[in-house]
Every structure is written in structure tokens, then in C-alpha cells.
Design a protein around this motif. Structure first.
Motif, PDB file in Angstrom:
ATOM      1  N   ARG A  77       0.881  -1.293   0.134  1.00  0.00           N
ATOM      2  CA  ARG A  77       0.014  -0.064  -0.043  1.00  0.00           C
ATOM      3  C   ARG A  77       0.935   1.393   0.032  1.00  0.00           C
ATOM      4  O   ARG A  77       0.583   2.292  -0.820  1.00  0.00           O
ATOM      5  CB  ARG A  77      -0.952  -0.044   1.163  1.00  0.00           C
ATOM      6  N   ILE A  78       1.865   1.126   0.757  1.00  0.00           N
ATOM      7  CA  ILE A  78       2.873   2.385   0.932  1.00  0.00           C
ATOM      8  C   ILE A  78       3.359   2.749  -0.386  1.00  0.00           C
ATOM      9  O   ILE A  78       3.423   3.783  -0.874  1.00  0.00           O
ATOM     10  CB  ILE A  78       3.821   2.281   1.958  1.00  0.00           C
ATOM     11  N   ASN A  79       4.000   1.644  -0.962  1.00  0.00           N
ATOM     12  CA  ASN A  79       4.722   1.723  -2.397  1.00  0.00           C
ATOM     13  C   ASN A  79       3.806   2.179  -3.524  1.00  0.00           C
ATOM     14  O   ASN A  79       3.965   3.152  -4.367  1.00  0.00           O
ATOM     15  CB  ASN A  79       5.215   0.371  -2.889  1.00  0.00           C
ATOM     16  N   ARG A  80       2.318   1.921  -3.420  1.00  0.00           N
ATOM     17  CA  ARG A  80       1.340   2.130  -4.393  1.00  0.00           C
ATOM     18  C   ARG A  80       0.954   3.665  -4.251  1.00  0.00           C
ATOM     19  O   ARG A  80       0.923   4.516  -5.003  1.00  0.00           O
ATOM     20  CB  ARG A  80       0.040   1.447  -4.254  1.00  0.00           C
ATOM     21  N   GLN A  81       1.082   4.199  -2.972  1.00  0.00           N
ATOM     22  CA  GLN A  81       0.743   5.537  -2.653  1.00  0.00           C
ATOM     23  C   GLN A  81       2.130   6.371  -3.184  1.00  0.00           C
ATOM     24  O   GLN A  81       1.878   7.642  -3.655  1.00  0.00           O
ATOM     25  CB  GLN A  81       0.544   5.629  -0.997  1.00  0.00           C
ATOM     26  N   LEU A  82       3.375   6.004  -2.814  1.00  0.00           N
ATOM     27  CA  LEU A  82       4.453   6.708  -3.152  1.00  0.00           C
ATOM     28  C   LEU A  82       4.435   6.685  -4.823  1.00  0.00           C
ATOM     29  O   LEU A  82       4.982   7.764  -5.297  1.00  0.00           O
ATOM     30  CB  LEU A  82       5.567   6.102  -3.114  1.00  0.00           C
ATOM     31  N   VAL A  83       4.022   5.803  -5.425  1.00  0.00           N
ATOM     32  CA  VAL A  83       3.997   5.926  -6.982  1.00  0.00           C
ATOM     33  C   VAL A  83       2.920   6.785  -7.399  1.00  0.00           C
ATOM     34  O   VAL A  83       3.074   7.286  -8.489  1.00  0.00           O
ATOM     35  CB  VAL A  83       3.580   4.367  -7.568  1.00  0.00           C
ATOM     36  N   ASP A  84       1.814   6.826  -6.644  1.00  0.00           N
ATOM     37  CA  ASP A  84       0.778   7.745  -6.869  1.00  0.00           C
ATOM     38  C   ASP A  84       0.911   9.231  -6.668  1.00  0.00           C
ATOM     39  O   ASP A  84       0.187  10.081  -7.176  1.00  0.00           O
ATOM     40  CB  ASP A  84      -0.619   7.292  -6.588  1.00  0.00           C
ATOM     41  N   LEU A  85       2.111   9.571  -6.077  1.00  0.00           N
ATOM     42  CA  LEU A  85       2.301  11.020  -5.545  1.00  0.00           C
ATOM     43  C   LEU A  85       2.571  11.839  -6.737  1.00  0.00           C
ATOM     44  O   LEU A  85       3.469  11.234  -7.719  1.00  0.00           O
ATOM     45  CB  LEU A  85       3.603  11.020  -4.796  1.00  0.00           C
ATOM     46  N   PRO A  86       2.329  13.135  -6.935  1.00  0.00           N
ATOM     47  CA  PRO A  86       2.418  13.935  -8.121  1.00  0.00           C
ATOM     48  C   PRO A  86       3.741  14.278  -8.122  1.00  0.00           C
ATOM     49  O   PRO A  86       4.626  14.265  -7.292  1.00  0.00           O
ATOM     50  CB  PRO A  86       1.643  15.193  -7.802  1.00  0.00           C
TER      51      PRO A  86
END
Length: 86
Positions: A77-86
């Protein structure tokens, strides 16, 4: 420097070498194992010592595996959130 510590589990002595830094954790592990073996003895009063140790080990492994799965899911989940950061 490592010291040899003798642990008694189900009436049998086990010599374990542990350095000073490991001593506290080893004592905690031993205490946890003793508690869990006693629980297994209550649940399975006719089991042999070997059977008690195997059942106790399995019961200790289940929460470990569940914790690893939760950790892996959290990291994902953390990795997905980091990828989704602008």
C-alpha cells in the motif's frame, strides 16, 4: 563473548550459546515457549513431549506468518501511494 545457558524444556536440558546482547531476548523467548507448551499440555494432555513441541511450534508460527502478511500488504500500500504521488 558468548555464554552457554542451559534451558529446560519438558524435562530435557538444552545448552544454548548466547552473547550478552541476546540474553534478554533468549529469556523472553524461553518464558513464552514455556507458557505455550503448558497451554498445549492442557489442550492435549495425552500428547508426547515431541508432539507438544511440534504443536507449540506450529501455534507460534501462525501469528508470525500473519504478521508477515500484514507487513507485506502495508508495504505494498505504501509503495502504491508513493507511485501515485504527483
Amino acid at each position: 563473548m558468548s555464554d552457554v545457558r542451559v534451558l529446560n524444556i519438558l524435562g530435557r536440558d538444552y545448552s544454548i550459546r548466547a552473547c550478552a546482547e541476546e540474553e534478554v531476548v533468549l529469556a523472553q523467548a524461553m518464558q513464552l515457549l514455556q507458557v505455550r507448551v503448558q497451554e498445549s499440555q492442557q489442550r492435549f494432555p495425552h500428547a508426547s513431549h515431541q508432539e507438544l513441541l511440534v504443536m507449540t511450534a506450529l501455534n507460534l508460527c501462525v501469528p508470525l506468518i500473519q504478521q508477515e502478511q500484514r507487513l507485506a500488504a502495508s508495504l505494498e500500500r505504501i509503495n502504491r501511494q508513493l507511485v501515485d504521488l504527483p
